[in-house]
Scaffold this active site. Sequence first.
Site, PDB file in Angstrom:
ATOM      1  N   ASP A 131     -34.999 -50.237 -68.517  1.00  0.00           N
ATOM      2  CA  ASP A 131     -35.045 -48.959 -67.602  1.00  0.00           C
ATOM      3  C   ASP A 131     -35.955 -48.611 -66.780  1.00  0.00           C
ATOM      4  O   ASP A 131     -37.061 -49.404 -66.912  1.00  0.00           O
ATOM      5  CB  ASP A 131     -34.830 -47.581 -68.854  1.00  0.00           C
ATOM      6  CG  ASP A 131     -34.355 -46.652 -68.180  1.00  0.00           C
ATOM      7  OD1 ASP A 131     -34.032 -46.475 -67.457  1.00  0.00           O
ATOM      8  OD2 ASP A 131     -35.204 -45.605 -68.258  1.00  0.00           O
ATOM      9  N   SER A 132     -35.480 -47.962 -65.906  1.00  0.00           N
ATOM     10  CA  SER A 132     -37.039 -47.259 -64.791  1.00  0.00           C
ATOM     11  C   SER A 132     -38.265 -46.882 -66.036  1.00  0.00           C
ATOM     12  O   SER A 132     -38.813 -46.680 -65.508  1.00  0.00           O
ATOM     13  CB  SER A 132     -36.360 -46.173 -63.772  1.00  0.00           C
ATOM     14  OG  SER A 132     -35.495 -45.453 -65.115  1.00  0.00           O
ATOM     15  N   CYS A 162     -30.523 -48.990 -67.336  1.00  0.00           N
ATOM     16  CA  CYS A 162     -30.632 -48.073 -66.313  1.00  0.00           C
ATOM     17  C   CYS A 162     -29.609 -47.590 -65.447  1.00  0.00           C
ATOM     18  O   CYS A 162     -29.074 -48.844 -65.035  1.00  0.00           O
ATOM     19  CB  CYS A 162     -31.687 -48.092 -65.363  1.00  0.00           C
ATOM     20  SG  CYS A 162     -32.521 -46.927 -63.878  1.00  0.00           S
ATOM     21  N   GLU A 187     -38.335 -35.193 -68.762  1.00  0.00           N
ATOM     22  CA  GLU A 187     -39.870 -35.022 -69.670  1.00  0.00           C
ATOM     23  C   GLU A 187     -40.208 -34.462 -69.884  1.00  0.00           C
ATOM     24  O   GLU A 187     -41.860 -34.351 -70.266  1.00  0.00           O
ATOM     25  CB  GLU A 187     -40.000 -36.324 -68.222  1.00  0.00           C
ATOM     26  CG  GLU A 187     -38.972 -37.614 -68.483  1.00  0.00           C
ATOM     27  CD  GLU A 187     -38.366 -38.926 -66.977  1.00  0.00           C
ATOM     28  OE1 GLU A 187     -40.470 -38.614 -66.826  1.00  0.00           O
ATOM     29  OE2 GLU A 187     -38.269 -39.854 -67.310  1.00  0.00           O
ATOM     30  N   CYS A 221     -26.482 -40.441 -66.438  1.00  0.00           N
ATOM     31  CA  CYS A 221     -28.364 -41.046 -66.186  1.00  0.00           C
ATOM     32  C   CYS A 221     -28.531 -41.085 -67.381  1.00  0.00           C
ATOM     33  O   CYS A 221     -28.784 -40.402 -68.413  1.00  0.00           O
ATOM     34  CB  CYS A 221     -28.458 -39.162 -65.266  1.00  0.00           C
ATOM     35  SG  CYS A 221     -29.883 -39.394 -65.880  1.00  0.00           S
ATOM     36  N   HIS A 250     -30.985 -40.402 -69.221  1.00  0.00           N
ATOM     37  CA  HIS A 250     -32.035 -38.857 -69.395  1.00  0.00           C
ATOM     38  C   HIS A 250     -31.232 -37.600 -70.060  1.00  0.00           C
ATOM     39  O   HIS A 250     -31.182 -36.857 -71.310  1.00  0.00           O
ATOM     40  CB  HIS A 250     -32.283 -38.413 -67.960  1.00  0.00           C
ATOM     41  CG  HIS A 250     -34.003 -39.018 -67.858  1.00  0.00           C
ATOM     42  ND1 HIS A 250     -33.579 -40.059 -68.161  1.00  0.00           N
ATOM     43  CD2 HIS A 250     -35.252 -38.332 -68.530  1.00  0.00           C
ATOM     44  CE1 HIS A 250     -35.323 -40.020 -67.721  1.00  0.00           C
ATOM     45  NE2 HIS A 250     -36.366 -39.292 -67.545  1.00  0.00           N
TER      46      HIS A 250
HETATM   47  N1  DGL Z   1     -32.821 -44.305 -65.970  1.00  0.00           N
HETATM   48  C1  DGL Z   1     -32.662 -43.538 -64.437  1.00  0.00           C
HETATM   49  C2  DGL Z   1     -31.341 -43.703 -64.422  1.00  0.00           C
HETATM   50  O1  DGL Z   1     -30.094 -43.895 -65.514  1.00  0.00           O
HETATM   51  C3  DGL Z   1     -32.997 -42.402 -64.643  1.00  0.00           C
HETATM   52  C4  DGL Z   1     -34.478 -42.167 -63.810  1.00  0.00           C
HETATM   53  C5  DGL Z   1     -34.823 -42.457 -62.614  1.00  0.00           C
HETATM   54  O2  DGL Z   1     -34.481 -42.267 -61.388  1.00  0.00           O
HETATM   55  O3  DGL Z   1     -35.262 -44.044 -62.532  1.00  0.00           O
HETATM   56  O4  DGL Z   1     -30.247 -43.667 -63.861  1.00  0.00           O
END
Ligand code: DGL
Length: 279
Positions: A18-19, A81, A160, A192, A194
């Site tokens: 993931d990011s 992600c 976050e 997303c 989060h």
């Molecule tokens: N992990 C990203 C997503 O699911 C969210 C956080 C980001 O913007 O990197 O799109």
Amino acid sequence: MEQEKEDSLKKAPIGVFDSGVGGLTVAREIMRQIPNESIIYFGDTARVPYGNKSKDTVTKFSKQIVRFLRTHDVKAIVVACNTASACALDELERESDIPIIGVVRPGARAATEVTRNGKIGVIATEATIGSQIYNQYIKKLKKNVTIYGKACPLFVPLVEEGLWQDPVTDEIAKRYLAELIDCGIDTLILGCTHYPLIRSTIGRIIGEEVTLVNPAYETARELRSMLKEAGLLNEEAPGLGANKYQFYVSDSAEKFKQFANSIIKYGILSAKTVNIEDY
Ligand code: DGL
């Protein structure tokens, strides 16, 4: 000999990336649903967020991470992600000789199964909404549906910052979700990583008649079937002392651990920093 090779392949870990920390909501589902599997998790905490970056940049980052994960001999890869799934999955799939799965397709499939009135909302980052990827997958699976996308960029920093249950998050959610409420959606995809962490806030504001779809949960389900079909499902639990879950990040490991431990109750014993630009 063949049997031995097959067994050791089944025992190989799954690469999940993931990011940043958000993909832990996907890792958590994998841990719950297929507990025999080992995981190598990579969070690109130095380069997060991906949600406001271009397709080219996100694809370049994703390819580096896949190269890193392959150094750990993973048997399959989960693009945990949504933004990376939206921007890079097609290209990663074309280049991969091991199974690879993103979070978008499983989420889209589940939404087509639960909608009754054919009005589906998608909330996600700007890049995911801009890519129209959920629309494409949903339309492929079901013809008579209307999809309403809404980028919710402030949700990621709110999560976050730990504001999971907070009047500020309530207020922002009310603003973001108002137009989806007006559209009369009966299904909402939490597109997303989060968003499942503020699921109760989103659910309360959008209304209980709207079914929330969590792509993290759906992805773990599809991953299980995919591994089973490929003969890669690990039927035995790893032995005691096995390093079952390993975590890597591109920025501070300490900061990652703090947040990660609030999401994953299985305990993140350690995380290591890697220089992802080397891959
Ligand atoms: N992990 C990203 C997503 O699911 C969210 C956080 C980001 O913007 O990197 O799109």
